[in-house]
Design an enzyme around this catalytic site. Structure first.
Site, PDB file in Angstrom:
ATOM      1  N   LYS A 109      -9.529  -1.452  22.427  1.00  0.00           N
ATOM      2  CA  LYS A 109     -10.247  -2.705  22.213  1.00  0.00           C
ATOM      3  C   LYS A 109      -9.024  -3.404  21.050  1.00  0.00           C
ATOM      4  O   LYS A 109      -9.206  -3.106  20.024  1.00  0.00           O
ATOM      5  CB  LYS A 109     -11.454  -2.741  21.529  1.00  0.00           C
ATOM      6  CG  LYS A 109     -12.347  -4.205  21.713  1.00  0.00           C
ATOM      7  CD  LYS A 109     -11.868  -5.275  21.118  1.00  0.00           C
ATOM      8  CE  LYS A 109     -12.062  -5.425  19.449  1.00  0.00           C
ATOM      9  NZ  LYS A 109     -11.365  -6.877  19.168  1.00  0.00           N
ATOM     10  N   GLU A 161      -7.498   4.173   9.529  1.00  0.00           N
ATOM     11  CA  GLU A 161      -6.307   3.377   8.637  1.00  0.00           C
ATOM     12  C   GLU A 161      -6.489   2.157   8.261  1.00  0.00           C
ATOM     13  O   GLU A 161      -6.641   1.261   9.244  1.00  0.00           O
ATOM     14  CB  GLU A 161      -5.120   3.724   9.680  1.00  0.00           C
ATOM     15  CG  GLU A 161      -4.716   5.148  10.115  1.00  0.00           C
ATOM     16  CD  GLU A 161      -3.117   5.358  10.954  1.00  0.00           C
ATOM     17  OE1 GLU A 161      -2.728   4.319  11.176  1.00  0.00           O
ATOM     18  OE2 GLU A 161      -3.149   6.357  11.138  1.00  0.00           O
ATOM     19  N   CYS A 186       0.474  -2.906   6.301  1.00  0.00           N
ATOM     20  CA  CYS A 186      -0.340  -2.047   5.454  1.00  0.00           C
ATOM     21  C   CYS A 186       0.294  -1.212   4.481  1.00  0.00           C
ATOM     22  O   CYS A 186      -0.212  -1.054   3.369  1.00  0.00           O
ATOM     23  CB  CYS A 186      -1.214  -1.013   6.446  1.00  0.00           C
ATOM     24  SG  CYS A 186      -0.497   0.079   7.407  1.00  0.00           S
ATOM     25  N   GLU A 226      -5.990  -7.063  -1.334  1.00  0.00           N
ATOM     26  CA  GLU A 226      -5.153  -7.037  -0.325  1.00  0.00           C
ATOM     27  C   GLU A 226      -4.572  -8.467   0.014  1.00  0.00           C
ATOM     28  O   GLU A 226      -5.783  -8.940   1.073  1.00  0.00           O
ATOM     29  CB  GLU A 226      -5.376  -6.158   0.645  1.00  0.00           C
ATOM     30  CG  GLU A 226      -4.168  -5.688   1.624  1.00  0.00           C
ATOM     31  CD  GLU A 226      -4.633  -4.922   2.878  1.00  0.00           C
ATOM     32  OE1 GLU A 226      -5.576  -5.471   3.582  1.00  0.00           O
ATOM     33  OE2 GLU A 226      -3.745  -4.113   3.479  1.00  0.00           O
TER      34      GLU A 226
HETATM   35  P1  NAD Z   1      -9.724  -6.226  10.778  1.00  0.00           P
HETATM   36  O1  NAD Z   1     -10.660  -4.983  10.337  1.00  0.00           O
HETATM   37  O2  NAD Z   1     -10.348  -7.330  10.826  1.00  0.00           O
HETATM   38  O3  NAD Z   1      -9.827  -6.115  12.505  1.00  0.00           O
HETATM   39  C1  NAD Z   1      -9.112  -4.838  13.241  1.00  0.00           C
HETATM   40  C2  NAD Z   1      -9.926  -4.654  14.524  1.00  0.00           C
HETATM   41  O4  NAD Z   1     -11.234  -4.174  14.367  1.00  0.00           O
HETATM   42  C3  NAD Z   1      -9.867  -5.994  15.402  1.00  0.00           C
HETATM   43  O5  NAD Z   1      -9.767  -5.630  16.631  1.00  0.00           O
HETATM   44  C4  NAD Z   1     -11.338  -6.655  15.315  1.00  0.00           C
HETATM   45  O6  NAD Z   1     -11.668  -7.074  16.488  1.00  0.00           O
HETATM   46  C5  NAD Z   1     -12.242  -5.081  15.172  1.00  0.00           C
HETATM   47  N1  NAD Z   1     -13.735  -5.257  14.559  1.00  0.00           N
HETATM   48  C6  NAD Z   1     -13.629  -6.051  13.647  1.00  0.00           C
HETATM   49  N2  NAD Z   1     -15.055  -6.092  13.127  1.00  0.00           N
HETATM   50  C7  NAD Z   1     -15.616  -5.001  13.992  1.00  0.00           C
HETATM   51  C8  NAD Z   1     -16.940  -4.423  14.037  1.00  0.00           C
HETATM   52  N3  NAD Z   1     -18.053  -4.704  13.388  1.00  0.00           N
HETATM   53  N4  NAD Z   1     -16.970  -3.268  15.047  1.00  0.00           N
HETATM   54  C9  NAD Z   1     -15.847  -2.818  15.729  1.00  0.00           C
HETATM   55  N5  NAD Z   1     -14.735  -3.424  15.585  1.00  0.00           N
HETATM   56  C10 NAD Z   1     -14.648  -4.444  14.848  1.00  0.00           C
HETATM   57  O7  NAD Z   1      -8.358  -6.272  10.621  1.00  0.00           O
HETATM   58  P2  NAD Z   1      -7.157  -7.066  10.848  1.00  0.00           P
HETATM   59  O8  NAD Z   1      -7.352  -8.305  10.136  1.00  0.00           O
HETATM   60  O9  NAD Z   1      -6.944  -7.229  12.362  1.00  0.00           O
HETATM   61  O10 NAD Z   1      -5.686  -6.252  10.265  1.00  0.00           O
HETATM   62  C11 NAD Z   1      -5.329  -6.184   9.043  1.00  0.00           C
HETATM   63  C12 NAD Z   1      -5.657  -4.941   8.472  1.00  0.00           C
HETATM   64  O11 NAD Z   1      -5.590  -3.711   8.988  1.00  0.00           O
HETATM   65  C13 NAD Z   1      -5.174  -4.873   6.986  1.00  0.00           C
HETATM   66  O12 NAD Z   1      -6.344  -4.728   5.912  1.00  0.00           O
HETATM   67  C14 NAD Z   1      -4.291  -3.917   7.168  1.00  0.00           C
HETATM   68  O13 NAD Z   1      -3.869  -3.088   5.764  1.00  0.00           O
HETATM   69  C15 NAD Z   1      -4.885  -2.913   8.018  1.00  0.00           C
HETATM   70  N6  NAD Z   1      -4.008  -1.780   8.707  1.00  0.00           N
HETATM   71  C16 NAD Z   1      -3.900  -0.644   7.941  1.00  0.00           C
HETATM   72  C17 NAD Z   1      -3.084   0.127   8.632  1.00  0.00           C
HETATM   73  C18 NAD Z   1      -2.858   1.607   8.199  1.00  0.00           C
HETATM   74  O14 NAD Z   1      -2.205   2.342   8.614  1.00  0.00           O
HETATM   75  N7  NAD Z   1      -3.502   1.962   7.033  1.00  0.00           N
HETATM   76  C19 NAD Z   1      -1.951  -0.286   9.646  1.00  0.00           C
HETATM   77  C20 NAD Z   1      -2.274  -1.526  10.008  1.00  0.00           C
HETATM   78  C21 NAD Z   1      -3.048  -2.566   9.430  1.00  0.00           C
END
Ligand code: NAD
Length: 503
Positions: free
Chosen positions: A191, A266, A300, A397
């Protein structure tokens, strides 16, 4: 014609079929719209224009995809690992062959600059090659003989898994999660993030063209609270590999509790780069700038908190301001661009909202702090100085090209500030004092630390965070630990005494 005009023309040829069909799901080897027929739009942050419609999958589509992944699992699990290896290498070949298309579409869908996205596409291929080569040894275990038994261990793939990815460098991150799952023998339902669905579709096409059996990898687009939630709750999905925000991780843990999901998270970061006055300051400056302003700061592992020793802070910040003001913001397909637009209007509003927060907190906006132009999601790279670690701009963040500079006096104070944060993903330490580097890295609360270096990823090393930055590790064999179950088998080597009840 300029490089930019040339690239824009090429982009149109790459997007043509998406404009026509939209981004479809892929379930059991078939490209399909959402069962409900619903769609949502994906737009470009360059000019807010529509790219195309995207299938808006929900619980029904997730159910179909999970069933397909379950049906495909036994044959994929039992395929000779050397054959799996060949298919994964072919996927890597396919990525290399379409690397320009992937990079261009990623730039347009996410706003990331081409200079970074062309490398990100190739890193995706490397991820597949790395785990392809590890596939034949994924099941290896140990022999742990006891006086009466020959105990052996082996590993087996856990089953169909769900992979949920974010919108920052979505192509590379999808390969990073999916390649080890496939190498381990798991089947996948992916997804992708709703803000950046295009390249996940290209990746899916490459995989099936490379000979991946139908149903081994399924793609369901949709919103997090619909398709994402349904995936985390589905009983046939054994584990969820998730990359995204910390609070979404908490939600996924709750959603998956009923079906006892194994989770790998992550999550977010607010990573410190700590510069001591004995460091090579020119290199520290280059690295600090690179680690927050590359990839639009939507990274991240970005070093979003600069901790600089007060003895050198004036000089360091002056040089920083000069360099930050020189960073080229522009069209993501212009090879000269260093920072493109932020992913989406919603995120743009969040990031620019911190300019006002900084003022309210009493910090100084030493560079940037403004949007660029009136169209799209462009912002000037920004530096806040005069900050302390209690401020929102130091604790939250922001996930944009925004750096908060905080001064410290002693090593103890630096460590205290560095650790005084809910997150613990990465840390970057700049000092030429070896003993201090050892002491400091020992105390620093982070999953990954680089000394006198920016983040240089080496695939066999563990990747992941502590505290609110994550659970579990990727990379090397750690990825297989997540996607596989350990199994112990004890063979009696003789006729040892068995306790006799009721004899
Ligand atoms: P997000 O958490 O908003 O969304 C990530 C994914 O989760 C999307 O596909 C979204 O549709 C899905 N999602 C949202 N709500 C959900 C739910 N209730 N159940 C299941 N899936 C759901 O994150 P974002 O804004 O897309 O990405 C940015 C974030 O990702 C930042 O916080 C960044 O630090 C983090 N990130 C971390 C790493 C790491 O390796 N630690 C790497 C890249 C990004």
């Amino acid at each position: 014609m300029s490089d930019l005009q040339n690239n824009i023309e090429k982009l149109e040829t790459y997007l043509a079929h998406f404009r026509e069909t939209g981004v479809l799901n892929q379930i059991g080897g078939k490209a399909c719209p959402a069962a409900s027929g619903a769609t949502f739009e994906t737009t470009s942050p360059v000019d807010d224009s529509l790219i195309c419609q995207v299938a808006r999958g929900d619980a029904a589509d997730i159910d179909a995809a999970a069933r397909a992944a379950k049906d495909a699992f036994p044959a994929w699990r039992d395929m000779a690992a050397t054959d799996r290896k060949k298919i994964l290498h072919k996927i890597a070949d396919g990525i290399v062959a379409r690397a320009e298309e992937i990079a261009f579409c990623e730039c347009w869908d996410t706003g990331q600059a081409l200079r970074f996205m062309s490398k990100a596409a190739l890193r995706g291929a490397e991820n597949f090659r790395f785990f392809a080569d590890k596939a034949p040894s994924a099941r290896d275990g140990q022999a742990l003989p006891s006086p009466t038994l020959m105990n052996i261990t082996t590993r087996l793939p856990i089953g169909p898994v769900g992979v949920i990815t974010p919108w920052n460098t979505p192509f590379m991150l999808s390969t990073w999660k999916i390649a080890p799952a496939l190498a381990a023998g798991c089947t996948v339902v992916h997804k992708p993030a709703e803000f950046s669905p295009v390249t996940a579709r290209i990746l899916m096409e490459i995989a099936e063209e490379a000979g991946l059996p139908k149903g081994v990898w399924n793609l369901v687009n949709g919103l997090g609270e619909e398709a994402g939630k349904a995936l985390t709750e589905h009983p046939d999905i054994k584990a969820i590999a998730f990359v995204g925000e910390s609070r979404t991780g908490s939600m996924i843990m709750r959603q998956g509790a009923q079906t006892l999901k194994r989770v790998h998270f992550e999550l977010g970061g607010k990573n410190p780069v700590i510069v001591f006055d004995d460091a090579d300051l020119d290199r520290a400056l280059d690295a600090a700038i690179f680690m927050i302003y590359s990839l639009n700061g939507e990274r991240c592992t970005s070093s979003s908190r600069l901790l600089v020793q007060d003895t050198i802070a004036d000089e360091f910040e002056t040089k920083l301001v000069e360099r930050v003001n020189n960073i080229r913001v522009g069209h993501p397909l212009d090879p000269k661009t260093e920072i493109g637009p932020l992913i989406h209007k919603t995120h743009f509003d969040k990031v620019t909202g911190y300019f006002e927060t900084a003022r309210q907190d009493g910090a100084t906006i030493a560079a940037g702090g403004t949007r660029v132009g009136t169209e799209g999601c462009f912002v000037r790279p920004t530096l806040f100085t005069g900050a302390n670690n209690a401020m929102k701009i130091a604790q939250e963040e922001i996930f944009g090209p925004v750096l908060t500079s905080i001064r410290f006096g002693s090593e103890e104070e630096a460590l205290q500030i560095a650790n005084d944060i809910p997150y613990g993903l990465t840390g970057y330490v700049w000092t030429n004092d070896l003993t201090r580097a050892l002491r400091f890295t020992n105390g620093l609360e982070a999953g990954m630390i680089w000394v006198n270096s920016e983040n240089v990823r080496h695939l066999p090393t563990p990747f992941g965070g502590v505290k609110a930055s994550g659970i579990g590790r990727d990379g090397g064999d750690w990825s297989f630990e997540f996607y596989m179950e350990q199994k112990h088998i004890g063979f009696a080597t003789g006729q040892h005494a068995i306790p006799r009840l009721g004899a």
